[in-house]
Design a protein around this motif. Structure first.
Motif, PDB file in Angstrom:
ATOM      1  N   UNK A 143      -5.009   5.958  15.258  1.00  0.00           N
ATOM      2  CA  UNK A 143      -4.202   5.512  14.115  1.00  0.00           C
ATOM      3  C   UNK A 143      -5.096   4.973  13.006  1.00  0.00           C
ATOM      4  N   UNK A 144      -4.773   5.323  11.772  1.00  0.00           N
ATOM      5  CA  UNK A 144      -5.510   4.839  10.600  1.00  0.00           C
ATOM      6  C   UNK A 144      -4.612   3.861   9.854  1.00  0.00           C
ATOM      7  N   UNK A 145      -5.074   2.648   9.661  1.00  0.00           N
ATOM      8  CA  UNK A 145      -4.292   1.634   8.951  1.00  0.00           C
ATOM      9  C   UNK A 145      -4.507   1.829   7.452  1.00  0.00           C
ATOM     10  N   UNK A 146      -3.756   2.743   6.879  1.00  0.00           N
ATOM     11  CA  UNK A 146      -3.959   3.113   5.482  1.00  0.00           C
ATOM     12  C   UNK A 146      -3.650   1.939   4.559  1.00  0.00           C
ATOM     13  N   UNK A 147      -4.543   1.730   3.587  1.00  0.00           N
ATOM     14  CA  UNK A 147      -4.417   0.652   2.600  1.00  0.00           C
ATOM     15  C   UNK A 147      -4.410  -0.726   3.253  1.00  0.00           C
ATOM     16  N   UNK A 148      -4.909  -0.810   4.485  1.00  0.00           N
ATOM     17  CA  UNK A 148      -4.940  -2.077   5.196  1.00  0.00           C
ATOM     18  C   UNK A 148      -3.598  -2.489   5.775  1.00  0.00           C
ATOM     19  N   UNK A 149      -2.641  -1.568   5.790  1.00  0.00           N
ATOM     20  CA  UNK A 149      -1.298  -1.846   6.316  1.00  0.00           C
ATOM     21  C   UNK A 149      -1.188  -1.279   7.721  1.00  0.00           C
ATOM     22  N   UNK A 179       6.757   2.341  -5.329  1.00  0.00           N
ATOM     23  CA  UNK A 179       5.737   1.321  -5.129  1.00  0.00           C
ATOM     24  C   UNK A 179       5.383   1.249  -3.644  1.00  0.00           C
ATOM     25  N   UNK A 180       4.273   0.589  -3.291  1.00  0.00           N
ATOM     26  CA  UNK A 180       3.891   0.500  -1.882  1.00  0.00           C
ATOM     27  C   UNK A 180       4.951  -0.202  -1.038  1.00  0.00           C
ATOM     28  N   UNK A 181       5.060   0.242   0.207  1.00  0.00           N
ATOM     29  CA  UNK A 181       5.985  -0.367   1.170  1.00  0.00           C
ATOM     30  C   UNK A 181       5.178  -1.121   2.217  1.00  0.00           C
ATOM     31  N   UNK A 182       5.543  -2.368   2.466  1.00  0.00           N
ATOM     32  CA  UNK A 182       4.908  -3.171   3.513  1.00  0.00           C
ATOM     33  C   UNK A 182       5.945  -3.385   4.612  1.00  0.00           C
ATOM     34  N   UNK A 197      -0.356  -7.767   4.366  1.00  0.00           N
ATOM     35  CA  UNK A 197      -1.010  -7.024   3.285  1.00  0.00           C
ATOM     36  C   UNK A 197      -2.352  -7.654   2.965  1.00  0.00           C
ATOM     37  N   UNK A 198      -3.444  -6.901   3.096  1.00  0.00           N
ATOM     38  CA  UNK A 198      -4.772  -7.443   2.778  1.00  0.00           C
ATOM     39  C   UNK A 198      -5.239  -7.057   1.373  1.00  0.00           C
ATOM     40  N   UNK A 199      -4.331  -6.479   0.581  1.00  0.00           N
ATOM     41  CA  UNK A 199      -4.630  -6.137  -0.811  1.00  0.00           C
ATOM     42  C   UNK A 199      -5.848  -5.237  -0.949  1.00  0.00           C
ATOM     43  N   UNK A 200      -5.972  -4.297  -0.033  1.00  0.00           N
ATOM     44  CA  UNK A 200      -7.074  -3.352  -0.177  1.00  0.00           C
ATOM     45  C   UNK A 200      -6.815  -2.379  -1.322  1.00  0.00           C
ATOM     46  N   UNK A 201      -5.568  -1.992  -1.499  1.00  0.00           N
ATOM     47  CA  UNK A 201      -5.274  -0.917  -2.435  1.00  0.00           C
ATOM     48  C   UNK A 201      -3.885  -1.101  -3.034  1.00  0.00           C
ATOM     49  N   UNK A 202      -3.744  -0.728  -4.306  1.00  0.00           N
ATOM     50  CA  UNK A 202      -2.407  -0.625  -4.898  1.00  0.00           C
ATOM     51  C   UNK A 202      -2.223   0.806  -5.377  1.00  0.00           C
TER      52      UNK A 202
END
Length: 373
Positions: free
Chosen positions: A125-131, A283-286, A292-297
């Motif tokens: 599994x890849x935690x995309x955008x830190x999510x 917009x991004x979904x958490x 959320x580690x705010x890696x990417x918007x």
């Protein structure tokens, strides 16, 4: 031009590098390597952390540790960087690509069980955008089918998963193994650099051997053996003390860096809601189980034409947004090896996702003013 990314320096990097050089030990596994590794073990609950020269190296170590061989199958999301799959291809594995969720680029956990066969060895599994991916389901499948889980946590430092039991766990501490990245585009950087997280104790001793070129050198220096030699396969995976010293300056400032990045992320999210509705973009979904580690918007457009127009518009206004991954299942290297399944969500994110600038020193208001007025 407002760049997509700008590396942030804390001001302590050169001080620690100078100290490392003055110590006379700069080849690796010295004071700063050990400080960085201890940080991950103490803060994130990782059983054994080993610095590597890249996240790619950490993934390649993981593939060696679980004894990937010709004919083994490894389930990987198609919407990811090539290293996620390549680490296992190098050991002879067949990659079985999984689709993304509808609401997020992460792997769709509801479709994984149908991909498992008698040849399946691991899920990545890849935690995309830190999510976080939905790790309870993934770990339950791994237990049911006796599989390994290797978290690609390249983007996921200081991000967490809240399980069905209510326990909050750091990403990278859940799977049997995990890999982090400190590339200059990440929240915490060392130029290049990575870390292997070992969460299953059966792998700890061998991980050190693989890390040290296949030798039991680490055991020798701890006095556990009276001489060291070549005992397994391995490579030169550990970074120099110069890289570790740079990284330590960053890790010391993790909370400060994260606080500022989260402020930027929240400002984007709060101010682009009307823009998203007016332009029919998402917009991004958490998810509820993720932090959320705010890696990417990022924004998800309706089609590739809308995304292209948005990128061109912003670049004319001296803002540099970028799209992201091209589906690996449709890549020149792997399209002939893919089993032909339609991975529609992966392809949609390939065509529609656009990332906005996000870095420590960013003036988000400048970007918003150009987008909104």
């Amino acid at each position: 031009m407002i760049p997509f990314n700008k590396p942030y320096l804390t001001g302590e990097e050169t001080k620690y590098i100078t100290d490392a050089v003055a110590s006379g030990k700069i080849s690796g596994n010295g004071k700063y390597t050990q400080k960085c590794q201890q940080f991950f073990e103490d803060r994130f609950g990782i059983k054994k952390a080993l610095l590597t020269t890249s996240c790619t190296d950490a993934l390649e170590m993981a593939a060696i540790l679980i004894n990937i061989k010709e004919g083994d199958e490894v389930i990987v999301p198609s919407y990811t960087f090539v290293s996620t799959a390549n680490a296992f291809v190098l050991r002879g594995a067949k990659i079985v690509f999984a689709d993304s969720r509808k609401d997020h680029p992460n792997i769709d956990e509801t479709k994984l069980e149908s991909l498992i066969t008698s040849k399946t060895k691991a899920i990545v599994p890849v935690h995309y955008a830190g999510i976080a991916c939905e790790m309870d389901t993934i770990m339950d499948l791994a237990k049911k089918y006796n599989l390994f889980v290797i978290e690609d946590a390249a983007q996921a430092i200081d991000s967490y998963y809240v399980g069905k039991d209510g326990v909050k766990k750091a990403l990278g501490s859940i799977g049997h193994l995990a890999a982090f990245s400190f590339h200059e585009t990440k929240n915490i950087i060392s130029g290049e650099g990575g870390l292997l997280a070992v969460n299953d104790e059966q792998f700890i001793k061998r991980a050190e051997i693989i890390w040290e070129k296949g030798t039991n050198r680490s055991s020798f220096f701890r006095g556990e053996v009276d001489k060291y030699g070549w005992v397994d396969i391995g490579s030169s995976f550990l970074p120099s003390e110069v890289i570790a010293a740079f990284l330590w300056a960053q890790l010391e400032n993790l909370d400060k860096i994260q606080s500022v990045r989260k402020q930027h992320w929240e400002k984007y999210q709060n101010n682009l809601k009307t823009f998203a509705i007016d332009h029919n973009v998402a917009l991004p979904v958490i998810p509820d189980y993720a932090t959320n580690n705010a890696h990417m918007f990022y924004l998800v457009c309706q089609n590739i034409e809308q995304r292209t127009a948005l990128i061109e518009k912003l670049r004319k206004q001296n803002i540099h947004p970028v799209f992201h991954y091209i589906s690996l299942h449709s890549s020149p290297f792997y399209e002939g090896k893919h089993d032909g399944r339609n991975l529609s969500e992966t392809d949609r994110f390939t065509d529609c996702l656009v990332r906005l600038p996000l870095f420590y020193e960013l003036n988000v208001d400048t970007v918003l003013n150009q987008m909104l007025y």
